[in-house]
Design an enzyme around this catalytic site. Sequence first.
Site, PDB file in Angstrom:
ATOM      1  CE  LYS A  16      -2.064  -1.033   3.827  1.00 29.07           C
ATOM      2  NZ  LYS A  16      -1.504  -2.353   4.071  1.00 29.07           N
ATOM      3  N   GLY A  40       3.780   1.063   8.638  1.00 36.21           N
ATOM      4  CA  GLY A  40       5.178   1.420   8.371  1.00 36.21           C
ATOM      5  C   GLY A  40       5.429   1.775   6.929  1.00 36.21           C
ATOM      6  CG  HIS A  41       4.298   4.413   4.693  1.00 39.56           C
ATOM      7  ND1 HIS A  41       3.767   3.341   4.037  1.00 39.56           N
ATOM      8  CD2 HIS A  41       3.271   5.188   5.037  1.00 39.56           C
ATOM      9  CE1 HIS A  41       2.463   3.479   4.014  1.00 39.56           C
ATOM     10  NE2 HIS A  41       2.139   4.582   4.621  1.00 39.56           N
TER      11      HIS A  41
HETATM   12  P1  GDP Z   1       2.369  -1.987   3.011  1.00 39.76           P
HETATM   13  O1  GDP Z   1       2.485  -2.175   4.496  1.00 39.76           O
HETATM   14  O2  GDP Z   1       1.081  -2.523   2.455  1.00 39.76           O
HETATM   15  O3  GDP Z   1       2.709  -0.613   2.553  1.00 39.76           O
HETATM   16  O4  GDP Z   1       3.439  -2.935   2.372  1.00 39.76           O
HETATM   17  P2  GDP Z   1       4.990  -2.870   2.579  1.00 39.76           P
HETATM   18  O5  GDP Z   1       5.466  -1.500   2.900  1.00 39.76           O
HETATM   19  O6  GDP Z   1       5.363  -3.995   3.487  1.00 39.76           O
HETATM   20  O7  GDP Z   1       5.445  -3.139   1.108  1.00 39.76           O
HETATM   21  C1  GDP Z   1       6.019  -4.239   0.778  1.00 39.76           C
HETATM   22  C2  GDP Z   1       7.357  -4.098   0.114  1.00 39.76           C
HETATM   23  O8  GDP Z   1       7.137  -4.447  -1.225  1.00 39.76           O
HETATM   24  C3  GDP Z   1       8.047  -2.743   0.093  1.00 39.76           C
HETATM   25  O9  GDP Z   1       9.421  -2.957   0.326  1.00 39.76           O
HETATM   26  C4  GDP Z   1       7.837  -2.255  -1.334  1.00 39.76           C
HETATM   27  O10 GDP Z   1       8.903  -1.480  -1.830  1.00 39.76           O
HETATM   28  C5  GDP Z   1       7.765  -3.542  -2.088  1.00 39.76           C
HETATM   29  N1  GDP Z   1       6.933  -3.497  -3.277  1.00 39.76           N
HETATM   30  C6  GDP Z   1       5.790  -2.784  -3.497  1.00 39.76           C
HETATM   31  N2  GDP Z   1       5.295  -3.070  -4.707  1.00 39.76           N
HETATM   32  C7  GDP Z   1       6.141  -3.975  -5.282  1.00 39.76           C
HETATM   33  C8  GDP Z   1       6.140  -4.677  -6.528  1.00 39.76           C
HETATM   34  O11 GDP Z   1       5.271  -4.529  -7.359  1.00 39.76           O
HETATM   35  N3  GDP Z   1       7.159  -5.561  -6.747  1.00 39.76           N
HETATM   36  C9  GDP Z   1       8.142  -5.776  -5.832  1.00 39.76           C
HETATM   37  N4  GDP Z   1       9.069  -6.678  -6.114  1.00 39.76           N
HETATM   38  N5  GDP Z   1       8.171  -5.132  -4.655  1.00 39.76           N
HETATM   39  C10 GDP Z   1       7.183  -4.255  -4.370  1.00 39.76           C
END
Ligand code: GDP
Length: 456
Positions: A16, A40-41
């Site tokens: 997200k 967390g971002h």
């Molecule tokens: P959130 O909590 O939903 O925002 O998810 P996260 O911050 O844990 O995001 C997951 C990770 O996946 C982050 O390190 C992003 O940079 C990475 N990420 C997001 N979209 C993609 C994608 O399309 N492909 C890959 N390989 N990584 C991604």
Amino acid sequence: MPNIVVVGTQWGDEGKGKIVDLLAERADYIVRYQGGHNAGHTIIYKGDVCVLHLIPSGIFHPGKICVIGNGVVVDPAALLAEISEIERRGVSVRGSLFVSDRAHLILPYHRAIERESEKHKGARKIGTTGRGIGPAYADKVARIGIRMADLMEPKLFRDRLATNIDEMNEFLRQIFKVKGFELDAMYKEYCGHADRLRPLVTDTTVLLNDAIDRGKSLLFEGAQATHLDVDFGTYPYVTSSSASAGGACIGTGVGPTRIDAVLGVAKAYTTRVGSGPFPTELNNAQGQELQAAGREFGATTGRPRRCGWFDAVLVRTAARVNGLTGLVITKLDVLDRCREIRFCTGYRLHGMGGKIATEMPASMTALESCQPVYETLPGWLVPTTQIRTYAKLPKAARTYLEAVERAVGCPIELVSTGSKREETIERAPRAAARRRRATPVSSNRITTRAARKAAG
Ligand code: GDP
């Protein structure tokens, strides 16, 4: 841009952060509506890494207003630490960050209660982050919570704190046999926090509704995800707030008629952190491959995430309870090296004569013992990260995405194939609207039929 809610459709970590960051460019206000500092971002600002847990990532975009709504529980110390991190990088939050005067506080006794309670539960523990978020929400509902507005009034704050500390200390000593807290020290510390936070605290319901009246666009950033929502998640393995789209109204004071769209973010497969049922979990080499390719390890804890195939039952439920207008599929690139890709269209329920459920059962017993019913499609076996248009994706990837779209009953608007902003494919809006009409969320006929077929 219209007023949009972005929600996770699985168990969190769907990516997200990247999608919100992308959409924040086009929004005027970025708003958190639930949860606490357990989101967390990771933001790279001028080459420097900054981790934000509470403040929306829009804070680094000049001219954007970031709002922490009344539905969020705020740990004043954690918020101030984040503000310091931001200001250390030369970015002032004055005039660009506002906190609701109705937001409830997380206080040190909430953390102590959560920690001790998890220890007490042993194997039945929920796997909380131990930041006091659950107990702060429990106090809110029990009508003994302390809000930002109360913190701003020293006498009232002291009275409420005194009553609560008495009660909490009794509980900590009697039930958990641990030391309690001292009123004077906590009062003094939090009055210091109040002075620093005072310029940011306001009636954000007025701020946000006025902004809409002036034609500004709002982006509501959901934390955690639908299946961690306290009502719609896999209870009790959930978070304590309304993470689904409805929470955006309750948690900000913006009415449902003023929200134009809801985007649901789903990974092209499924992951889950901590305890709780997970029908499509892969406890094998395939699961480990997804974990390694997707770097599925917690950002702060390093804990490996459980991995499994895409579960259309899960995401279809999310489409319905959020009223999704569009779907974003992330991490498609993680499947690039899979020879075969499976996705779940139903659950065969244990001991019910082979009955297949195409909706999420509320019963945890049913969910824990069900057998997923899969459809299998061929993989594409070529890298997708450099592809920028939907038409250029390999045919097998499009077939997979379109099968997911049908099974979920919601049009895919964006596909993410890498962590960078430009590694995103936008589908034509007109085609998406057509698909939306053709795939109503409330209809599960296609999936039900597919599930039956797959089940023989
Ligand atoms: P959130 O909590 O939903 O925002 O998810 P996260 O911050 O844990 O995001 C997951 C990770 O996946 C982050 O390190 C992003 O940079 C990475 N990420 C997001 N979209 C993609 C994608 O399309 N492909 C890959 N390989 N990584 C991604």
